[in-house]
Design an enzyme around this catalytic site. Sequence first.
Site, mmCIF file in Angstrom:
data_model
loop_
_atom_site.group_PDB
_atom_site.id
_atom_site.type_symbol
_atom_site.label_atom_id
_atom_site.label_comp_id
_atom_site.label_asym_id
_atom_site.label_seq_id
_atom_site.Cartn_x
_atom_site.Cartn_y
_atom_site.Cartn_z
ATOM 1 N N ASN A 1 0.864 -1.181 0.000
ATOM 2 C CA ASN A 1 0.000 0.000 0.000
ATOM 3 C C ASN A 1 0.899 1.230 0.000
ATOM 4 O O ASN A 1 1.514 1.539 1.018
ATOM 5 C CB ASN A 1 -0.897 -0.036 1.253
ATOM 6 C CG ASN A 1 -1.697 1.240 1.428
ATOM 7 O OD1 ASN A 1 -1.810 2.042 0.503
ATOM 8 N ND2 ASN A 1 -2.252 1.433 2.621
ATOM 9 N N TRP A 2 0.965 1.897 -1.149
ATOM 10 C CA TRP A 2 1.886 3.038 -1.269
ATOM 11 C C TRP A 2 1.342 4.292 -0.580
ATOM 12 O O TRP A 2 2.028 5.293 -0.495
ATOM 13 C CB TRP A 2 2.160 3.348 -2.740
ATOM 14 C CG TRP A 2 2.863 2.247 -3.494
ATOM 15 C CD1 TRP A 2 3.264 1.027 -3.012
ATOM 16 C CD2 TRP A 2 3.258 2.277 -4.869
ATOM 17 N NE1 TRP A 2 3.879 0.309 -4.007
ATOM 18 C CE2 TRP A 2 3.890 1.045 -5.171
ATOM 19 C CE3 TRP A 2 3.141 3.231 -5.892
ATOM 20 C CZ2 TRP A 2 4.406 0.745 -6.440
ATOM 21 C CZ3 TRP A 2 3.647 2.923 -7.158
ATOM 22 C CH2 TRP A 2 4.279 1.702 -7.418
ATOM 23 N N LYS A 3 0.097 4.256 -0.167
ATOM 24 C CA LYS A 3 -0.565 5.436 0.426
ATOM 25 C C LYS A 3 -0.377 6.649 -0.500
ATOM 26 O O LYS A 3 -0.339 6.466 -1.717
ATOM 27 C CB LYS A 3 -0.026 5.698 1.829
ATOM 28 C CG LYS A 3 -0.021 4.430 2.695
ATOM 29 C CD LYS A 3 0.161 4.739 4.128
ATOM 30 C CE LYS A 3 0.368 3.455 4.901
ATOM 31 N NZ LYS A 3 0.212 3.618 6.327
ATOM 32 N N HIS B 1 -9.412 1.057 5.346
ATOM 33 C CA HIS B 1 -8.091 1.265 5.970
ATOM 34 C C HIS B 1 -8.282 2.206 7.163
ATOM 35 O O HIS B 1 -9.110 3.124 7.112
ATOM 36 C CB HIS B 1 -7.121 1.867 4.939
ATOM 37 C CG HIS B 1 -5.708 1.886 5.434
ATOM 38 N ND1 HIS B 1 -5.246 2.822 6.319
ATOM 39 C CD2 HIS B 1 -4.673 1.041 5.193
ATOM 40 C CE1 HIS B 1 -3.966 2.571 6.588
ATOM 41 N NE2 HIS B 1 -3.597 1.488 5.915
ATOM 42 N N GLU C 1 -6.704 4.657 8.134
ATOM 43 C CA GLU C 1 -6.544 6.088 7.820
ATOM 44 C C GLU C 1 -7.818 6.645 7.189
ATOM 45 O O GLU C 1 -8.155 7.812 7.403
ATOM 46 C CB GLU C 1 -5.308 6.275 6.908
ATOM 47 C CG GLU C 1 -4.022 6.051 7.712
ATOM 48 C CD GLU C 1 -2.837 5.542 6.905
ATOM 49 O OE1 GLU C 1 -2.874 5.578 5.669
ATOM 50 O OE2 GLU C 1 -1.864 5.089 7.543
ATOM 51 N N GLU D 1 -5.105 -5.026 10.929
ATOM 52 C CA GLU D 1 -4.089 -3.990 11.063
ATOM 53 C C GLU D 1 -4.315 -3.231 12.372
ATOM 54 O O GLU D 1 -5.116 -2.281 12.406
ATOM 55 C CB GLU D 1 -4.186 -3.006 9.897
ATOM 56 C CG GLU D 1 -3.954 -3.620 8.542
ATOM 57 C CD GLU D 1 -3.390 -2.603 7.560
ATOM 58 O OE1 GLU D 1 -2.326 -2.865 7.025
ATOM 59 O OE2 GLU D 1 -4.006 -1.546 7.376
ATOM 60 N N GLY E 1 2.596 2.265 10.714
ATOM 61 C CA GLY E 1 3.531 3.379 10.509
ATOM 62 C C GLY E 1 4.259 3.796 11.770
ATOM 63 O O GLY E 1 4.889 4.855 11.791
ATOM 64 N N SER F 1 3.596 -2.165 10.297
ATOM 65 C CA SER F 1 5.061 -2.164 10.418
ATOM 66 C C SER F 1 5.693 -3.504 10.066
ATOM 67 O O SER F 1 6.637 -3.944 10.716
ATOM 68 C CB SER F 1 5.481 -1.685 11.815
ATOM 69 O OG SER F 1 5.044 -0.359 12.026
ATOM 70 N N GLY G 1 2.855 -1.160 4.322
ATOM 71 C CA GLY G 1 2.847 0.268 3.994
ATOM 72 C C GLY G 1 4.253 0.761 3.695
ATOM 73 O O GLY G 1 4.783 0.576 2.601
ATOM 74 N N GLY G 2 4.893 1.358 4.697
ATOM 75 C CA GLY G 2 6.202 2.013 4.518
ATOM 76 C C GLY G 2 7.225 1.149 3.795
ATOM 77 O O GLY G 2 7.926 1.634 2.885
HETATM 78 C C1 PEP Z 1 -0.711 0.149 6.090
HETATM 79 O O1 PEP Z 1 -0.803 1.340 5.849
HETATM 80 O O2 PEP Z 1 -1.590 -0.627 5.673
HETATM 81 C C2 PEP Z 1 0.436 -0.307 6.862
HETATM 82 C C3 PEP Z 1 0.402 -1.510 7.340
HETATM 83 O O3 PEP Z 1 1.471 0.589 7.040
HETATM 84 P P1 PEP Z 1 2.912 0.278 7.673
HETATM 85 O O4 PEP Z 1 3.397 -1.022 7.080
HETATM 86 O O5 PEP Z 1 3.759 1.435 7.280
HETATM 87 O O6 PEP Z 1 2.719 0.156 9.154
#
Ligand code: PEP
Length: 246
Positions: free
Chosen positions: A9-11, A96, A98, A168, A174, A209, A230-231
Site C-alpha cells: 500500500n503506497w498510500k 483502511h 486512515e 491492522e 507506521g 510495520s 505500507g512504509g
Molecule cells: C498500512 O498502511 O496498511 C500499513 C500496514 O502501514 P505500515 O506497514 O507502514 O505500518
Amino acid sequence: MRRQLVMGNWKMNGSRAANEQLVSTFLSLWQSVEGLEVAFAPPAVYLPQVAALLASSKVVLAAQDVSAHVDAGAFTGELSGAMLVDIGCQYAIVGHSERRAYHGESDQQVAAKALACLAIGLTPVICVGESLAQRESDETLAVIGSQLDAVLNVLEPAQLKNIVIAYEPVWAIGTGKTASPEQAQAVHHFIRARLGEQGAVVRLLYGGSVKASNAEELFAQADIDGALVGGAALHAEEFFQICQAA
Ligand code: PEP
C-alpha cells in the site's frame, strides 16, 4: 490451500519517476511463484501507469479505496469499482484505518464498499483493527468482532470466499511497533472462527510495520496468509525480501 498474498500500500506517495524506479527494481528481483500473489496499491492517479509497468509481470494491481456507489452518477471525486476493474485492478482496499480516522468511514460504509467491490468482481481487502486505547482496555476482540459483523451482516456466506481481510492494529501502522507473532495469530484465529464455515478459505493478512526483519515469523503463524505492507513497500529491495519471506 489459501494462496498467500503480499500487497504493498503506497498510500499518498510516489511520482511517475519514482513509481517507474520502484516497479522496475522490484521486477528485476522478483520471480513469481505458484503459492504467492503480489499486489501493488499505488495512488489512484498512478493506477494506469503502474498497470502498464506491470503488464508483462504476474504482479497485480489494487486500489487504495473505492466508492460505495455501484452505478455511475453524480458522485464528484469518487471512483467506482467498475472504473477500477476497467483499468486493470483486481483488488481494492476498503476500511483502511486512515480512511476510518481521517474520513470518518463507519463500519457500515466499509461494508457497503466491500459489497460494491463484490458486485463488479473486485476483491475487497477489508481492514479491521483496534486502537492502542482499545487494546489496553482489553477491547480488541470486541472491536474487531463488531467491525467484522458489519460486513458479515450484508454479505451472503457464499461471498466470503471472495474477500480478503487485513488485520491492522492501528497502534502498529507506521509506528515501527509490530504486533508480536502471537498477538497477531490470536486475532487472526478469532477472525477465522468468526467467519464460520467459510473461514477456512478466506485469506487473512497482517498489516502494521511489517518489515524484512519480522516478516518470516509473522508468516509462520497458522492463520496469517500474507501481509498488507505500507512504509516498507516503498523500498523495492525490502518489499522483495518480505515477498521472499512469504
Ligand atoms: C498500512 O498502511 O496498511 C500499513 C500496514 O502501514 P505500515 O506497514 O507502514 O505500518
